[in-house]
Design a protein around this motif. Structure first.
Motif, PDB file in Angstrom:
ATOM      1  N   GLY A   1      35.108  43.270  96.144  1.00  0.00           N
ATOM      2  CA  GLY A   1      35.409  44.247  95.114  1.00  0.00           C
ATOM      3  C   GLY A   1      36.155  45.457  95.627  1.00  0.00           C
TER       4      GLY A   1
ATOM      5  N   THR B   1      33.760  49.018  94.501  1.00  0.00           N
ATOM      6  CA  THR B   1      32.758  48.847  93.446  1.00  0.00           C
ATOM      7  C   THR B   1      31.356  48.803  94.024  1.00  0.00           C
ATOM      8  OG1 THR B   1      32.787  46.413  93.456  1.00  0.00           O
ATOM      9  CG2 THR B   1      34.433  47.529  92.085  1.00  0.00           C
TER      10      THR B   1
ATOM     11  N   THR C   1      30.251  37.091  93.467  1.00  0.00           N
ATOM     12  CA  THR C   1      31.384  37.897  93.934  1.00  0.00           C
ATOM     13  C   THR C   1      32.007  37.340  95.216  1.00  0.00           C
ATOM     14  OG1 THR C   1      29.827  39.369  95.090  1.00  0.00           O
ATOM     15  CG2 THR C   1      30.520  40.007  92.870  1.00  0.00           C
TER      16      THR C   1
ATOM     17  N   THR D   1      35.910  37.412  95.781  1.00  0.00           N
ATOM     18  CA  THR D   1      36.651  38.669  95.782  1.00  0.00           C
ATOM     19  C   THR D   1      37.280  38.983  97.140  1.00  0.00           C
ATOM     20  OG1 THR D   1      34.639  39.930  96.252  1.00  0.00           O
ATOM     21  CG2 THR D   1      35.248  39.641  93.932  1.00  0.00           C
TER      22      THR D   1
ATOM     23  N   ARG E   1      32.386  50.381  85.420  1.00  0.00           N
ATOM     24  CA  ARG E   1      33.837  50.440  85.627  1.00  0.00           C
ATOM     25  C   ARG E   1      34.413  51.760  85.132  1.00  0.00           C
ATOM     26  NH1 ARG E   1      33.203  44.890  84.024  1.00  0.00           N
ATOM     27  NH2 ARG E   1      33.730  43.482  85.742  1.00  0.00           N
TER      28      ARG E   1
ATOM     29  N   LYS F   1      35.851  42.575  89.716  1.00  0.00           N
ATOM     30  CA  LYS F   1      34.434  42.253  89.626  1.00  0.00           C
ATOM     31  C   LYS F   1      33.642  43.401  90.263  1.00  0.00           C
ATOM     32  CE  LYS F   1      34.453  37.197  89.609  1.00  0.00           C
ATOM     33  NZ  LYS F   1      33.964  35.970  90.309  1.00  0.00           N
TER      34      LYS F   1
ATOM     35  N   SER G   1      30.583  44.705  92.314  1.00  0.00           N
ATOM     36  CA  SER G   1      29.601  44.179  93.260  1.00  0.00           C
ATOM     37  C   SER G   1      28.190  44.327  92.701  1.00  0.00           C
ATOM     38  CB  SER G   1      29.689  44.932  94.591  1.00  0.00           C
ATOM     39  OG  SER G   1      30.933  44.734  95.206  1.00  0.00           O
TER      40      SER G   1
END
Length: 317
Positions: A9, A42, A116, A119, A261, A279, A281
């Motif tokens: 991420g 993230t 994840t 990523t 986000r 995405k 985390s």
């Protein structure tokens, strides 16, 4: 100290473009002052949402979250007092402690998850044929810092598939230059993460050869919240309040990634449309001895740690 960057991420590309090691920040005004620092990933969504939604304030903390350009700057910022709590990767944290800095883990920020695992990946240049780990032998691979989070985990993947990393040529390549370096043929592959990963693939510059995070066990720490031992011992109530706030924020992140986000967009100063493509985390407020021990073992196998670390002593009770 090698440059260390965040894991799954990652928004590190844009963090590096943001300027100096400290830029921007968001704050919630109420209670005990607390300076927190994270890179633009993230993985620190719990801290960002904790400030944005007033969670820290409800727990009696006047929290300010500052954007740190490079993860490897966090230990020095903690030691100088510029930050009380920072979000280093485990590799940065453990190498700092191994180098003599008296840091402790306060709480967890994020952990690995199959959800994840895509990523981050190793991407090979268009025209190169890599079907197995053995095919990386003799290749030149660009990594975002020797000893960085992604570098450590890719080398672990090679070892796990019977390949000695010493038979692969590793060079440092920054995220912003990865596509061009790969396209020019200066390297055969790069170890990268989103959003750079997707951009390279969409441009046709390279193809994914190894999603090495898929081989990492779930719930291993990706980012942790750390402090100096002296500060943590002198401020036990603030540590307890921080942990309670992070636990609440982590639950909110996992339950509603879109809210996270929005908070990350404000923290990183990045367009929400871009952040929505990432995405988030898995936020995990629990930092355990086995989790840190897994990283110590992984790094020891790569001769990245010189001393014997007492994992139990690295965690605030």
């Amino acid at each position: 100290m090698a440059k260390h960057l965040g894991p799954a991420g990652l928004l590190a590309l844009l963090a590096l473009l943001a300027g100096g090691p400290f830029s921007g920040g968001i704050a919630a005004r109420a209670g005990t002052p607390l300076a927190i620092g994270c890179t633009a990933t993230t993985d620190c969504a719990s801290a960002a949402l904790g400030v944005e939604d007033g969670i820290f304030a409800r727990h009696g903390l006047d929290a300010t979250l500052t954007l740190i350009g490079l993860n490897s700057n966090i230990p020095a910022a903690l030691m100088s007092g510029s930050l009380q709590i920072g979000g280093p990767t485990p590799s940065v944290f453990l190498q700092a402690v191994d180098g003599g800095l008296d840091l402790v883990g306060v709480a967890g920020a994020s952990s690995t998850s199959p959800a994840t695992a895509d990523t981050a990946a190793t991407v090979v240049r268009a025209g190169e044929t890599v079907k197995s780990a053995q095919d990386f032998v003799g290749k030149k691979v660009g990594v975002p810092g020797i000893g960085a989070f992604l570098d450590v985990l890719f080398r672990r993947w090679l070892i796990g598939h019977g390949v000695d990393p010493a038979k692969v040529s590793f060079v440092e390549v920054t995220f912003p230059t990865m596509n061009d370096v790969l396209k020019s043929g200066s390297v055969d592959a790069v170890v990268t993460a989103e959003p750079v990963l997707g951009r390279i693939v969409r441009a046709g510059t390279g193809t994914v050869a190894a999603e090495f995070l898929a081989d990492v066990p779930p719930k291993e720490p990706q980012i942790l919240y750390a402090a100096t031992r002296a500060w943590a011992e002198a401020n036990p109530k603030t540590v307890a309040d921080f942990r309670a706030a992070i636990a609440e924020a982590a639950s909110a992140v996992n339950a509603d990634p879109d809210r996270a986000r929005a908070a990350l967009s404000r923290f990183t100063k990045l367009p929400l449309d871009l952040v929505r493509t990432m995405k988030v985390s898995v936020s995990d407020p629990v930092l355990t001895e086995p989790g840190l021990a897994w990283w110590v073992d992984t790094m020891k196998k790569q001769d990245m740690l010189q001393g014997s670390l007492d994992v139990k002593a690295l965690l605030v009770p």
